[in-house]
Motif scaffolding. Sequence first.
Motif, PDB file in Angstrom:
ATOM      1  N   SER B 120      36.665  40.787  43.051  1.00 34.30           N
ATOM      2  CA  SER B 120      37.530  39.978  42.945  1.00 34.30           C
ATOM      3  C   SER B 120      36.538  39.084  42.129  1.00 34.30           C
ATOM      4  O   SER B 120      36.514  38.077  41.274  1.00 34.30           O
ATOM      5  CB  SER B 120      38.666  38.709  43.993  1.00 34.30           C
ATOM      6  N   ILE B 121      35.094  38.586  42.773  1.00 34.95           N
ATOM      7  CA  ILE B 121      33.965  38.460  42.121  1.00 34.95           C
ATOM      8  C   ILE B 121      33.496  38.455  41.289  1.00 34.95           C
ATOM      9  O   ILE B 121      33.781  38.399  39.650  1.00 34.95           O
ATOM     10  CB  ILE B 121      32.914  38.148  43.442  1.00 34.95           C
ATOM     11  N   LEU B 122      33.564  39.635  41.040  1.00 35.96           N
ATOM     12  CA  LEU B 122      33.176  41.117  39.799  1.00 35.96           C
ATOM     13  C   LEU B 122      33.685  40.421  38.400  1.00 35.96           C
ATOM     14  O   LEU B 122      34.050  40.553  37.620  1.00 35.96           O
ATOM     15  CB  LEU B 122      32.231  41.943  39.612  1.00 35.96           C
ATOM     16  N   VAL B 123      35.039  40.797  39.329  1.00 38.22           N
ATOM     17  CA  VAL B 123      36.534  40.983  38.373  1.00 38.22           C
ATOM     18  C   VAL B 123      35.979  38.871  36.978  1.00 38.22           C
ATOM     19  O   VAL B 123      35.873  39.239  35.997  1.00 38.22           O
ATOM     20  CB  VAL B 123      37.837  40.571  38.956  1.00 38.22           C
ATOM     21  N   ALA B 124      36.683  38.034  38.603  1.00 38.15           N
ATOM     22  CA  ALA B 124      35.922  37.040  37.456  1.00 38.15           C
ATOM     23  C   ALA B 124      35.047  36.352  36.795  1.00 38.15           C
ATOM     24  O   ALA B 124      34.633  36.569  35.793  1.00 38.15           O
ATOM     25  CB  ALA B 124      35.881  35.557  38.706  1.00 38.15           C
ATOM     26  N   LEU B 125      33.905  37.145  37.843  1.00 39.63           N
ATOM     27  CA  LEU B 125      32.538  37.254  36.314  1.00 39.63           C
ATOM     28  C   LEU B 125      32.689  38.231  34.577  1.00 39.63           C
ATOM     29  O   LEU B 125      31.969  37.693  34.001  1.00 39.63           O
ATOM     30  CB  LEU B 125      30.973  37.491  36.762  1.00 39.63           C
ATOM     31  N   GLU B 126      33.073  39.015  34.660  1.00 42.34           N
ATOM     32  CA  GLU B 126      33.768  39.422  34.072  1.00 42.34           C
ATOM     33  C   GLU B 126      34.676  39.049  32.587  1.00 42.34           C
ATOM     34  O   GLU B 126      34.216  39.137  31.412  1.00 42.34           O
ATOM     35  CB  GLU B 126      34.102  41.454  34.306  1.00 42.34           C
ATOM     36  N   ARG B 127      35.212  38.079  33.147  1.00 45.00           N
ATOM     37  CA  ARG B 127      35.405  37.743  32.108  1.00 45.00           C
ATOM     38  C   ARG B 127      34.818  36.524  32.033  1.00 45.00           C
ATOM     39  O   ARG B 127      35.512  35.827  30.582  1.00 45.00           O
ATOM     40  CB  ARG B 127      36.996  36.510  33.139  1.00 45.00           C
ATOM     41  N   ALA B 128      33.919  36.251  32.027  1.00 41.98           N
ATOM     42  CA  ALA B 128      32.790  35.072  31.556  1.00 41.98           C
ATOM     43  C   ALA B 128      32.293  35.596  30.193  1.00 41.98           C
ATOM     44  O   ALA B 128      31.356  35.033  29.446  1.00 41.98           O
ATOM     45  CB  ALA B 128      32.151  34.660  32.512  1.00 41.98           C
ATOM     46  N   GLY B 129      32.345  37.206  29.813  1.00 39.90           N
ATOM     47  CA  GLY B 129      31.710  37.188  28.731  1.00 39.90           C
ATOM     48  C   GLY B 129      29.630  37.166  28.866  1.00 39.90           C
ATOM     49  O   GLY B 129      29.608  36.856  27.485  1.00 39.90           O
ATOM     50  N   LEU B 130      29.476  37.593  29.493  1.00 43.29           N
ATOM     51  CA  LEU B 130      28.065  37.390  30.021  1.00 43.29           C
ATOM     52  C   LEU B 130      27.281  38.326  29.452  1.00 43.29           C
ATOM     53  O   LEU B 130      27.628  39.860  29.314  1.00 43.29           O
ATOM     54  CB  LEU B 130      27.631  37.029  31.136  1.00 43.29           C
ATOM     55  N   PRO B 131      25.896  38.634  28.745  1.00 39.34           N
ATOM     56  CA  PRO B 131      25.033  39.753  28.867  1.00 39.34           C
ATOM     57  C   PRO B 131      25.086  41.011  29.621  1.00 39.34           C
ATOM     58  O   PRO B 131      25.564  40.416  30.568  1.00 39.34           O
ATOM     59  CB  PRO B 131      23.826  38.949  28.130  1.00 39.34           C
ATOM     60  N   ALA B 132      25.334  42.119  29.361  1.00 40.21           N
ATOM     61  CA  ALA B 132      25.059  43.225  30.291  1.00 40.21           C
ATOM     62  C   ALA B 132      23.993  42.758  32.205  1.00 40.21           C
ATOM     63  O   ALA B 132      22.181  42.349  31.324  1.00 40.21           O
ATOM     64  CB  ALA B 132      24.186  44.907  29.221  1.00 40.21           C
ATOM     65  N   GLY B 133      24.727  43.339  32.293  1.00 37.67           N
ATOM     66  CA  GLY B 133      22.974  43.446  33.746  1.00 37.67           C
ATOM     67  C   GLY B 133      23.312  41.895  34.423  1.00 37.67           C
ATOM     68  O   GLY B 133      23.319  41.228  35.738  1.00 37.67           O
TER      69      GLY B 133
END
Lengths: 212, 212
Positions: B120-133
């Motif tokens: 769930s943490i990774l899912v939420a972070l992925e929605r931020a559209g951050l750069p790779a890594g």
Amino acid sequence: MTTETEPARRPLNRSRVVQAAVAIADREGVDALTMRKLAGELGYEVMSLYNHVANKDDLLDAMVDAVAAEIDIPSADNPWKTAVRSIAMSAHDVLLRHSWASALWSSRWPGPARLRHMESILVALERAGLPAGAVDMGFHAITMHVQGFTLQKLSFGLAANLDESAARFLREVPADDYPRLTGHVHYHLAGSSQPGAFGFVLDLILDGLAPA
Amino acid sequence: MTTETEPARRPLNRSRVVQAAVAIADREGVDALTMRKLAGELGYEVMSLYNHVANKDDLLDAMVDAVAAEIDIPSADNPWKTAVRSIAMSAHDVLLRHSWASALWSSRWPGPARLRHMESILVALERAGLPAGAVDMGFHAITMHVQGFTLQKLSFGLAANLDESAARFLREVPADDYPRLTGHVHYHLAGSSQPGAFGFVLDLILDGLAPA
DNA sequence: ACCTGAACACCGTTCAAGT
DNA sequence: ACCTGAACACCGTTCAAGT
């Protein structure tokens, strides 16, 4: 026959006991450290240890403090950020070297070496001229970062064991149920994990405390 | 005499065993949790436990996962920062409620509930559209923050015990040798310690990951 | 399938006895 | 002051036996 071939035993003392205990914990983990094994390795009987250590609890406290003594304390003429950074880096290194220590770190009563270590962080932070309360909060942010990050690195099997842990993970955890987590493990396996992640987040904290 | 006054024992099962173990650990600490005491509290003999739990290691894994199951998982329509924040806050609360759990957290193999939590943490972070890594590094920064901060709070005797711990500290540690550390303890004693320190540093990390 | 009792190989630590 | 051996009250767990 007093003049036997057996080597004369070096006399026991507190620091030899603690040092040997640290060596066992480094080598086999803290769970494998028993009073009997420790005594055997030193060439004495179990009860001899109790002349130099009150009990196992006391021994564990002393072991943690022996580890704390390895952490560098920077001289006072460095800029405060450099000083805090070097303390944190050194603490991180030391805790990685003694992989059992991080888990005990927070639960053990601090000895003199660890008190000096904590004092040195506060001294460095104070030189930053932060607003009231920021030093105290920064102190927690830094020490939390060191401990949390070290534990995290160790938890997934450090360096040598990383491949093994990752393989077990991919074998046991269904990728369909946890796609991002599986991706994250592959990120680590690919070796692309930031070696400087510790310092990167540390700088986030330092810069947050004292914005330029 | 089958119709006795003694109350019919509820049948044992894995979740009852784990639940009772968590209750003992919450009440008396994880060191006080022995298989014999656990069985006794449930009204069974020791060896009955082994029908529902492989061994004590398995039990501890299951206990940690039972704790992980209490952590909220936010719905997907919150902004990503709100989502990550609420996960971290909930995890912090839950770990504080089960004061033995933080110490086991990193050393135990994750069960399904904890895998879901991490996902769930990774899912939420992925929605931020951050750069790779950045997602992967952010993941570590967040989980490290939660665990490190919780351990830290617990280490100095939470809430009720804070005064007692502080008093012991001031009694045993010479103020002349550690002036800033002594000052820091007074800061806590004065009750002026930031209640929102956890969230403050968390925001430092979140803002650092995705600068506005 | 689940529960039980006795037994085993460990722990940390107390105590009385040695030097 | 330091070391030792026997003993105690615990652990987790195996194994054979019950239902």
